[in-house]
Design a protein around this motif. Structure first.
Motif, PDB file in Angstrom:
ATOM      1  N   UNK A 115       0.851  -1.184   0.000  1.00 62.02           N
ATOM      2  CA  UNK A 115       0.000   0.000   0.000  1.00 62.02           C
ATOM      3  C   UNK A 115       0.885   1.232   0.000  1.00 62.02           C
ATOM      4  N   UNK A 116       0.791   2.022  -1.071  1.00 60.68           N
ATOM      5  CA  UNK A 116       1.568   3.261  -1.179  1.00 60.68           C
ATOM      6  C   UNK A 116       3.047   2.996  -0.905  1.00 60.68           C
ATOM      7  N   UNK A 117       3.531   1.883  -1.421  1.00 65.95           N
ATOM      8  CA  UNK A 117       4.954   1.577  -1.262  1.00 65.95           C
ATOM      9  C   UNK A 117       5.298   0.899   0.043  1.00 65.95           C
ATOM     10  N   UNK A 118       4.326   0.854   0.988  1.00 67.46           N
ATOM     11  CA  UNK A 118       4.577   0.154   2.246  1.00 67.46           C
ATOM     12  C   UNK A 118       4.202  -1.314   2.089  1.00 67.46           C
ATOM     13  N   UNK A 119       5.004  -2.193   2.675  1.00 65.54           N
ATOM     14  CA  UNK A 119       4.650  -3.608   2.718  1.00 65.54           C
ATOM     15  C   UNK A 119       3.823  -3.857   3.972  1.00 65.54           C
ATOM     16  N   UNK A 120       2.677  -4.509   3.800  1.00 69.52           N
ATOM     17  CA  UNK A 120       1.789  -4.770   4.938  1.00 69.52           C
ATOM     18  C   UNK A 120       1.617  -6.272   5.092  1.00 69.52           C
TER      19      UNK A 120
END
Lengths: 160, 144
Positions: A115-120
């Motif tokens: 999400x938006x470059x973040x890994x979740x």
């Protein structure tokens, strides 16, 4: 770095049993400043229907998070742990953790997202007692912040 | 499980007693030891600033533990808790002085979920320094 999607649904073997001790529960209750007698006095716990002292609700996180470590540290998953913050935490209890429990944790990766470059990463930890009965399930959402985040942004999102 | 609050006596919108919980550097060191979470952002100011934080911050799980007390104190039996979840939205910044920070917790009964199981949902508001630090902070408890 995008995480490997094929890890969704993967379960890890149950951990070796964690033996819950009265004094460890006392230490934890003191650390959070909670003087509820059910945490330290077996008789008070008994009056509430518990066979021994019980642990505060979030005590079990230390056990499930350690178990989640085998997921987080799996080199094949590709999570950058140095950028990880705690996003969400949830517990569902069948009964409270109590002294004398020997608890095992089975960790499963529920979701892997970007999400938006973040890994979740969503990890579910199922906690069972020695008899195989369910005690509590813990859901932990970890967020590995995008590498291009500025320090200021990172601080705003830092939760843990 | 022996909650001292009766399901029949509780109405949606009812407030549970609010509380404030002080947190100092000493608190964080104790919590680190008891929980096994020794991440230096919770005790080492130099490290915290290096990773972009304004100062040392409290463990998110510490804040979650304090917020739960409003619910467990209200029901009287911590074993009455059925579900509990939070989102960590902002850090609780803990300066190195005698005062530290304060976590303010209030809550109200948001829904009566199940007449047979006698469960209600309590929604919590958790702030520090005037800002919300936990979001989606909800507990489900089984009442008497």
């Amino acid at each position: 770095m995008a995480l490997d999607q094929s890890f969704v649904g993967r379960s890890y073997p149950p951990t070796a049993p964690y033996e819950v001790g009265r004094e460890k529960i006392r230490e934890f209750a003191e650390a959070i400043g909670d003087t509820h007698p059910a945490y330290t006095d077996p008789e008070a716990a008994g009056e509430l229907g518990h066979p021994d002292v019980i642990a505060p609700p979030t005590f079990v996180f230390a056990i499930t998070f350690k178990a989640a470590g085998q997921v987080v540290a799996d080199p094949k998953l590709g999570l950058d742990y140095s950028r990880v913050v705690h996003g969400d935490q949830r517990f569902a209890y069948t009964r409270p953790v109590r002294a004398g429990d020997r608890l095992t944790v089975t960790s499963t990766i529920e979701a892997v997202k970007s999400l938006a470059g973040n890994d979740v990463l969503d990890i579910r930890g199922e906690v069972h007692d020695e008899a195989g009965e369910h005690v509590v399930t813990a859901w932990t959402k970890l967020v590995a912040r995008a590498a291009e985040d500025t320090a200021g942004d990172a601080a705003g999102k830092q939760g843990e | 499980m022996t909650a001292r609050i009766a399901y029949a006596d509780v109405e949606v919108g009812a407030e549970v007693p609010a509380r404030s919980f002080p947190v100092t550097r000493d608190t964080l060191v104790r919590y680190a030891g008891a929980s096994g979470d020794f991440n230096p952002i919770h005790w080492n100011e130099r490290f915290a600033r290096e990773v972009g934080l304004p100062d040392v911050i409290a463990h998110g799980m510490f804040t979650m533990a304090e917020a739960a007390r409003v619910v467990t104190d209200w029901t009287g039996d911590p074993g009455a808790l059925v579900e509990y979840g939070v989102r960590f939205t902002r850090p609780v910044v803990v300066p190195d002085d005698d005062k530290g920070a304060v976590i303010e917790v209030s809550g109200k009964v948001a829904a009566k979920l199940d007449d047979e199981a006698r469960t209600v949902r309590v929604d919590l508001t958790v702030t520090s320094a005037g800002q919300k630090v936990l979001g989606m902070s909800r507990a489900v408890v089984r009442l008497a």
